[in-house]
Design an enzyme around this catalytic site. Structure first.
Site, mmCIF file in Angstrom:
data_model
loop_
_atom_site.group_PDB
_atom_site.id
_atom_site.type_symbol
_atom_site.label_atom_id
_atom_site.label_comp_id
_atom_site.label_asym_id
_atom_site.label_seq_id
_atom_site.Cartn_x
_atom_site.Cartn_y
_atom_site.Cartn_z
ATOM 1 N N LYS A 1 -40.014 -12.146 -15.937
ATOM 2 C CA LYS A 1 -39.007 -11.343 -15.241
ATOM 3 C C LYS A 1 -39.694 -10.072 -14.742
ATOM 4 C CE LYS A 1 -34.655 -8.903 -15.746
ATOM 5 N NZ LYS A 1 -33.457 -8.705 -16.550
ATOM 6 N N LYS B 1 -37.937 -14.858 -12.476
ATOM 7 C CA LYS B 1 -36.907 -14.033 -11.859
ATOM 8 C C LYS B 1 -37.539 -12.774 -11.285
ATOM 9 C CE LYS B 1 -32.993 -11.279 -13.214
ATOM 10 N NZ LYS B 1 -32.234 -10.719 -14.270
HETATM 11 C C1 PBG Z 1 -30.270 -7.325 -17.203
HETATM 12 C C2 PBG Z 1 -30.205 -8.316 -16.106
HETATM 13 C C3 PBG Z 1 -30.448 -8.032 -14.765
HETATM 14 C C4 PBG Z 1 -30.187 -9.206 -14.050
HETATM 15 C C5 PBG Z 1 -29.811 -10.193 -14.973
HETATM 16 N N1 PBG Z 1 -29.838 -9.625 -16.253
HETATM 17 C C6 PBG Z 1 -30.795 -6.754 -14.115
HETATM 18 C C7 PBG Z 1 -31.905 -5.951 -14.602
HETATM 19 O O1 PBG Z 1 -32.804 -6.412 -15.291
HETATM 20 O O2 PBG Z 1 -31.882 -4.751 -14.292
HETATM 21 C C8 PBG Z 1 -30.291 -9.317 -12.566
HETATM 22 C C9 PBG Z 1 -29.649 -10.484 -11.919
HETATM 23 C C10 PBG Z 1 -29.466 -10.358 -10.445
HETATM 24 O O3 PBG Z 1 -29.919 -9.406 -9.791
HETATM 25 O O4 PBG Z 1 -28.807 -11.255 -9.887
HETATM 26 N N2 PBG Z 1 -30.848 -7.627 -18.378
#
Ligand code: PBG
Length: 327
Positions: free
Chosen positions: A196, A249
């Protein structure tokens, strides 16, 4: 003209193109991320995520009855926690009477056959807006991992099918697996957000949950977009620690990472087509710059071609309709 090789022969009509298509896409491969809010009979549209809303549990259940008919049976739940319930220790994440247990129960009562994926990270519950506990501006690792493990056991108790750690703390998958197993939840699966990245494409999601960090950024825990070998390291650790599925991601800017991970992963690989990627297609099609339906399918096929087994996407209902030829 001496032209022995004519690749166009394999594209000469729709039937041949179907015959030789290398990539297939199926609604069963989709997970639909949905937002939940408190109350009843509430639909609150998300401004930066055109076409997506926060739903109160009763309305979400009704919507799922419709989406199920399209063949969507996997849902990732993201609760919007009111600001006055957010604290530095994010204790609302463990509240048995909170929004998440309430919506899990409602959905499981109404739709026992669906799979629910629930997020493990502190940001929706934290007054700091970080995925971990903050002390003097630092995001604490091991202290956070203990809370995440507790959170996973709670979510399993509330009835989730999958816990999905999206926090990027070191060692959390192993800690969560151990905690689940010692509490008897050996059947609760783990979808690990393994690679991520610290990305600008999460903007609309943070808008939807009002969960943006109050100070600093997420670069000490989420990955540097310039790196790919590091993603392999993260994935290998998560698999060794017990992940049942690993995820990359965001999705589209990281297709190379998906392909690399797929080449060695012993578990299924998911891609998250995140909120900013969704918003780009929505904005471009609203501006008349592209055909939305075609862009949606092309994007979904790109994930499959890169090697994603599973796609998390806000376009899930659109894809399902397009695949069933209803649109
Ligand atoms: C937070 C989380 C995020 C997303 C999913 N879980 C945002 C972040 O890490 O700030 C983003 C998903 C998206 O943008 O569709 N743990």
């Amino acid at each position: 003209m001496k032209q022995l090789q004519r690749p166009r022969r394999n594209r000469k009509n729709a039937g041949v193109r179907e015959l030789v298509a290398e990539t297939h896409l199926n609604t069963a491969q989709l997970i639909y991320p949905v937002f939940v809010c408190e109350g009843s009979n509430v639909e609150s549209p998300i401004k930066t995520l055109a076409g997506q809303s926060r739903w109160s549990p009763d309305l979400l259940s009704k919507q799922i009855a419709k989406w199920k008919k399209l063949g969507i049976s996997h849902y990732a739940l993201f609760p919007q926690v009111p600001e006055n319930k957010k604290t530095p220790d994010a204790r609302e994440a463990l509240n048995d009477n909170g929004l998440l247990p309430q919506v899990i129960k409602r959905l499981k009562d109404d739709h026992p056959e669906i799979n629910l994926f629930t997020d493990i990270a502190l940001d929706p519950y934290s007054s700091d807006g970080h995925d971990g506990l903050v002390k003097d501006g630092e995001i604490l690792n091991d202290e956070t991992v203990s809370v995440l493990a507790e959170m996973a056991v709670k979510q399993a108790e509330w009835g989730t099918d999958w816990v999905a750690p999206s926090d990027m703390m070191d060692g959390r998958v192993g800690a969560i697996r151990k905690a689940l197993d010692s509490a008897g939840y050996t059947k609760t699966s783990i979808l690990a957000y393994s690679a991520k990245y610290a990305s600008s494409f999460y903007g609309p999601f943070r808008d939807a949950l009002q969960s943006a960090p109050k100070a600093g950024d997420k670069k000490t825990y989420q990955m540097d977009p310039r790196n790919s070998r590091e993603a392999l390291r993260e994935v290998k650790l998560d698999i060794a620690e017990g992940a049942d599925m690993v995820m990359v991601k965001p999705g589209l800017p990281y297709l190379d990472i998906i392909a690399k991970i797929k080449s060695f992963s012993s578990v299924p690989v998911a891609a998250y087509n995140v909120s900013g990627e969704y918003a780009m297609i929505k904005a471009a099609s609203a501006a008349g710059a592209l055909n939305e339906d075609r862009a949606i399918l092309e994007t979904a096929y790109a994930f499959r071609r890169a090697g994603a087994d599973v796609i998390l996407t806000y376009f899930a209902p659109d894809i399902a309709r397009l695949l069933s030829g209803e649109l």
